[in-house]
Design a protein around this motif. Structure first.
Motif, PDB file in Angstrom:
ATOM      1  N   LEU A  46       8.855   8.435  -7.065  1.00  0.00           N
ATOM      2  CA  LEU A  46       8.860   7.777  -8.848  1.00  0.00           C
ATOM      3  C   LEU A  46       8.334   6.137  -8.182  1.00  0.00           C
ATOM      4  O   LEU A  46       7.404   5.663  -8.714  1.00  0.00           O
ATOM      5  CB  LEU A  46      10.245   8.348  -9.402  1.00  0.00           C
ATOM      6  CG  LEU A  46      10.206   6.540  -9.973  1.00  0.00           C
ATOM      7  CD1 LEU A  46       9.433   7.544 -11.617  1.00  0.00           C
ATOM      8  CD2 LEU A  46      12.318   7.124 -11.055  1.00  0.00           C
ATOM      9  N   GLY A  47       8.711   5.213  -7.056  1.00  0.00           N
ATOM     10  CA  GLY A  47       8.610   4.378  -6.466  1.00  0.00           C
ATOM     11  C   GLY A  47       6.970   3.807  -7.113  1.00  0.00           C
ATOM     12  O   GLY A  47       6.386   2.964  -6.841  1.00  0.00           O
ATOM     13  N   GLU A  48       6.526   5.481  -6.111  1.00  0.00           N
ATOM     14  CA  GLU A  48       4.760   4.843  -5.298  1.00  0.00           C
ATOM     15  C   GLU A  48       4.168   4.526  -7.247  1.00  0.00           C
ATOM     16  O   GLU A  48       3.181   4.753  -7.245  1.00  0.00           O
ATOM     17  CB  GLU A  48       4.006   5.774  -5.041  1.00  0.00           C
ATOM     18  CG  GLU A  48       4.869   6.089  -3.673  1.00  0.00           C
ATOM     19  CD  GLU A  48       4.032   5.342  -2.966  1.00  0.00           C
ATOM     20  OE1 GLU A  48       3.253   4.437  -3.352  1.00  0.00           O
ATOM     21  OE2 GLU A  48       4.258   4.518  -1.353  1.00  0.00           O
ATOM     22  N   HIS A  49       4.574   6.141  -8.683  1.00  0.00           N
ATOM     23  CA  HIS A  49       4.073   5.796  -9.563  1.00  0.00           C
ATOM     24  C   HIS A  49       3.800   4.727  -9.655  1.00  0.00           C
ATOM     25  O   HIS A  49       3.077   3.749 -10.125  1.00  0.00           O
ATOM     26  CB  HIS A  49       4.916   6.765 -10.175  1.00  0.00           C
ATOM     27  CG  HIS A  49       4.701   7.077 -11.348  1.00  0.00           C
ATOM     28  ND1 HIS A  49       3.417   7.362 -12.506  1.00  0.00           N
ATOM     29  CD2 HIS A  49       5.488   6.271 -12.936  1.00  0.00           C
ATOM     30  CE1 HIS A  49       3.270   6.912 -13.640  1.00  0.00           C
ATOM     31  NE2 HIS A  49       4.467   6.629 -13.854  1.00  0.00           N
ATOM     32  N   TYR A  50       5.638   3.617  -9.958  1.00  0.00           N
ATOM     33  CA  TYR A  50       5.618   2.251 -10.803  1.00  0.00           C
ATOM     34  C   TYR A  50       4.240   1.599  -9.369  1.00  0.00           C
ATOM     35  O   TYR A  50       3.778   0.391 -10.423  1.00  0.00           O
ATOM     36  CB  TYR A  50       6.936   1.934 -10.608  1.00  0.00           C
ATOM     37  CG  TYR A  50       7.616   2.750 -12.030  1.00  0.00           C
ATOM     38  CD1 TYR A  50       7.391   1.778 -13.086  1.00  0.00           C
ATOM     39  CD2 TYR A  50       8.499   4.091 -11.964  1.00  0.00           C
ATOM     40  CE1 TYR A  50       7.450   2.462 -14.410  1.00  0.00           C
ATOM     41  CE2 TYR A  50       8.757   4.508 -13.274  1.00  0.00           C
ATOM     42  CZ  TYR A  50       8.366   3.117 -13.935  1.00  0.00           C
ATOM     43  OH  TYR A  50       8.700   4.405 -15.762  1.00  0.00           O
ATOM     44  N   ARG A  51       4.582   1.329  -8.103  1.00  0.00           N
ATOM     45  CA  ARG A  51       3.617   0.929  -7.350  1.00  0.00           C
ATOM     46  C   ARG A  51       2.487   0.736  -7.974  1.00  0.00           C
ATOM     47  O   ARG A  51       1.243  -0.239  -8.212  1.00  0.00           O
ATOM     48  CB  ARG A  51       3.828   1.047  -6.228  1.00  0.00           C
ATOM     49  CG  ARG A  51       3.416  -0.154  -5.072  1.00  0.00           C
ATOM     50  CD  ARG A  51       2.779   0.323  -3.266  1.00  0.00           C
ATOM     51  NE  ARG A  51       1.646   1.109  -4.020  1.00  0.00           N
ATOM     52  CZ  ARG A  51       0.941   0.710  -3.697  1.00  0.00           C
ATOM     53  NH1 ARG A  51       0.269   0.156  -3.883  1.00  0.00           N
ATOM     54  NH2 ARG A  51      -0.209   2.506  -4.263  1.00  0.00           N
ATOM     55  N   VAL A  99       0.982  -1.437  -0.118  1.00  0.00           N
ATOM     56  CA  VAL A  99       0.083   0.055  -0.084  1.00  0.00           C
ATOM     57  C   VAL A  99       0.766   1.332   0.295  1.00  0.00           C
ATOM     58  O   VAL A  99       1.612   1.314   0.737  1.00  0.00           O
ATOM     59  CB  VAL A  99      -1.043  -0.327   1.472  1.00  0.00           C
ATOM     60  CG1 VAL A  99      -1.404  -1.310   1.408  1.00  0.00           C
ATOM     61  CG2 VAL A  99       0.204  -0.349   2.573  1.00  0.00           C
ATOM     62  N   ALA A 100       0.177   2.247  -0.176  1.00  0.00           N
ATOM     63  CA  ALA A 100       0.769   3.587  -0.491  1.00  0.00           C
ATOM     64  C   ALA A 100       1.384   4.388   0.795  1.00  0.00           C
ATOM     65  O   ALA A 100       0.689   3.521   1.690  1.00  0.00           O
ATOM     66  CB  ALA A 100       0.497   4.936  -0.892  1.00  0.00           C
ATOM     67  N   GLY A 101       2.399   4.165   1.261  1.00  0.00           N
ATOM     68  CA  GLY A 101       3.341   4.522   2.353  1.00  0.00           C
ATOM     69  C   GLY A 101       3.770   3.823   3.522  1.00  0.00           C
ATOM     70  O   GLY A 101       4.276   4.327   4.210  1.00  0.00           O
ATOM     71  N   LEU A 114       1.517   1.620 -11.330  1.00  0.00           N
ATOM     72  CA  LEU A 114       1.036   0.748 -12.813  1.00  0.00           C
ATOM     73  C   LEU A 114       0.994  -0.374 -11.847  1.00  0.00           C
ATOM     74  O   LEU A 114       0.122  -1.171 -12.610  1.00  0.00           O
ATOM     75  CB  LEU A 114       2.590   1.774 -13.271  1.00  0.00           C
ATOM     76  CG  LEU A 114       2.319   2.671 -13.434  1.00  0.00           C
ATOM     77  CD1 LEU A 114       3.575   3.013 -14.133  1.00  0.00           C
ATOM     78  CD2 LEU A 114       1.269   3.171 -14.835  1.00  0.00           C
ATOM     79  N   VAL A 115       1.774  -0.909 -11.093  1.00  0.00           N
ATOM     80  CA  VAL A 115       1.907  -2.778 -11.114  1.00  0.00           C
ATOM     81  C   VAL A 115       0.426  -2.932 -11.066  1.00  0.00           C
ATOM     82  O   VAL A 115      -0.224  -4.290 -11.097  1.00  0.00           O
ATOM     83  CB  VAL A 115       3.266  -3.529 -10.541  1.00  0.00           C
ATOM     84  CG1 VAL A 115       2.883  -4.848  -9.948  1.00  0.00           C
ATOM     85  CG2 VAL A 115       4.247  -2.468 -11.240  1.00  0.00           C
ATOM     86  N   GLU A 116      -0.032  -1.816  -9.396  1.00  0.00           N
ATOM     87  CA  GLU A 116      -1.085  -3.041  -8.686  1.00  0.00           C
ATOM     88  C   GLU A 116      -2.882  -2.504  -9.858  1.00  0.00           C
ATOM     89  O   GLU A 116      -3.242  -3.368  -9.581  1.00  0.00           O
ATOM     90  CB  GLU A 116      -1.612  -1.652  -7.232  1.00  0.00           C
ATOM     91  CG  GLU A 116      -2.636  -1.902  -6.591  1.00  0.00           C
ATOM     92  CD  GLU A 116      -2.168  -1.305  -5.859  1.00  0.00           C
ATOM     93  OE1 GLU A 116      -2.472  -1.458  -4.414  1.00  0.00           O
ATOM     94  OE2 GLU A 116      -2.493   0.713  -6.074  1.00  0.00           O
TER      95      GLU A 116
END
Length: 325
Positions: free
Chosen positions: A312-317, A244-246, A319-321
């Motif tokens: 940036l990592g949250e952005h790709y997370r 999850v985010a955060g 996209l994968v999600e």
């Protein structure tokens, strides 16, 4: 199907010649023709003029552009390197047989052909002087007329010249660099937007030419695929560690394979954890992840601290999600 018309004109009968446009056209074709690794990308048509025996005249150039934008393709791309001209009625691409600057192919006509094109994505890339006027309304310079799926990328604004350096256009040199992988995202795609960003960042604020980017698209199309900087399987695993985010992933000394620097009583490395840590370190090197309250990942593990995703990592997370990667 992706198709590209690539034109480079050095030779002109009645105006001063150029020196790098033919080389630029060959470089662009080389990049667009195949993806990194050799797979077929664009079906290209290369047209160049380097002397009086291989001129590209106005009629031929206009006909070639018309044929390109008449095709029902996934992507129809037009690249031009040569002289450009501007007057009150608009801009022109100058052909070998032009007697005056306005005796070229009108950018308004080219835009009309592209706007009517059945191609899903229409891309116009111009390395010529004053090319930034392409797509601009003559009635209102603040308005551009671009149909759905249209993208225009130019070497300079309407008021500027496009410079050559070391036998090549500065703009095209940077574009080829971008296509080679410098502007690729983490899944190995090079888009028109990322090419523009690469060129824009590479030219300083005091440079005499600035690129222009105009687009009306719902999704960016990939112009070239390159080897991604991370294995996609590894990238998709990002949701395993950050569901999850955060979320912060807790580390401890068992994640670090290095035995040096351990205090007495510290737990030994655990192989499964060290494999995870190697993957997390890849994320860190790609700016997807950062240690929390530690200068680097080694310290975070040895001091039993955590790591978290960057923006940036949250952005790709995400996209994968969403199963977009």
């Amino acid at each position: 199907m992706k198709i590209a018309l690539i034109v480079g004109i050095d030779y002109y009968q009645n105006v001063s010649g150029l020196h790098g446009c033919v080389n630029d056209a060959y470089s662009v074709e080389s990049m667009l023709k195949r993806n990194d690794g050799g797979s077929i990308n664009f079906k290209t048509k290369l047209v160049t003029s380097s002397g009086p025996t291989d001129q590209v005249n106005k009629r031929e150039l206009k006909d070639l552009i018309n044929v390109l934008f008449s095709q029902k393709a996934e992507v129809a791309l037009f690249y031009f390197a040569g002289h450009g001209y501007i007057e009150a009625n608009g801009g022109y691409l100058v052909a070998s047989d032009a007697t005056h600057g306005d005796d070229g192919v009108s950018l308004n006509e080219i835009l009309a052909m592209a706007n009517r094109s059945p191609a899903t994505n229409k891309i116009i890339i111009l390395d010529s002087c004053h090319s930034g006027i392409a797509g601009t309304s003559m009635e209102n310079a603040d308005i551009s007329h671009l149909s759905d799926g249209m993208t225009i990328l130019t070497a300079s604004t309407a008021e500027q010249y496009a410079s050559e350096e070391n036998g090549s256009g500065i703009f095209t040199t940077l574009m080829v660099d971008a296509l080679s992988g410098s502007a690729a995202n983490l899944v190995g795609q090079v888009t028109p937007g990322s090419i523009y960003a690469h060129i824009d960042q590479s030219l300083g604020d005091w440079d005499k030419q600035r690129p222009v980017f105009k687009t009306n698209v719902k999704n960016f199309v990939s112009l070239r695929e390159v080897t991604p900087p991370i294995i996609l399987e590894d990238l998709r695993s990002i949701v395993e560690y950050f569901p999850v985010a955060g979320h912060e992933f807790q580390l401890d000394p068992t994640f670090e394979a290095e035995l040096k620097g351990r205090d007495e009583g510290m737990p030994e490395p655990i192989e499964a954890n060290t494999l995870i840590f190697k993957r997390l370190q890849k994320f860190n090197r790609l700016n997807l992840l950062e240690p929390v309250n530690a200068p680097h990942m080694w310290s975070a593990a040895m001091e039993s601290k955590s790591c978290r995703l960057t923006a940036l990592g949250e952005h790709y997370r995400r996209l994968v999600e969403k199963e977009l990667i």
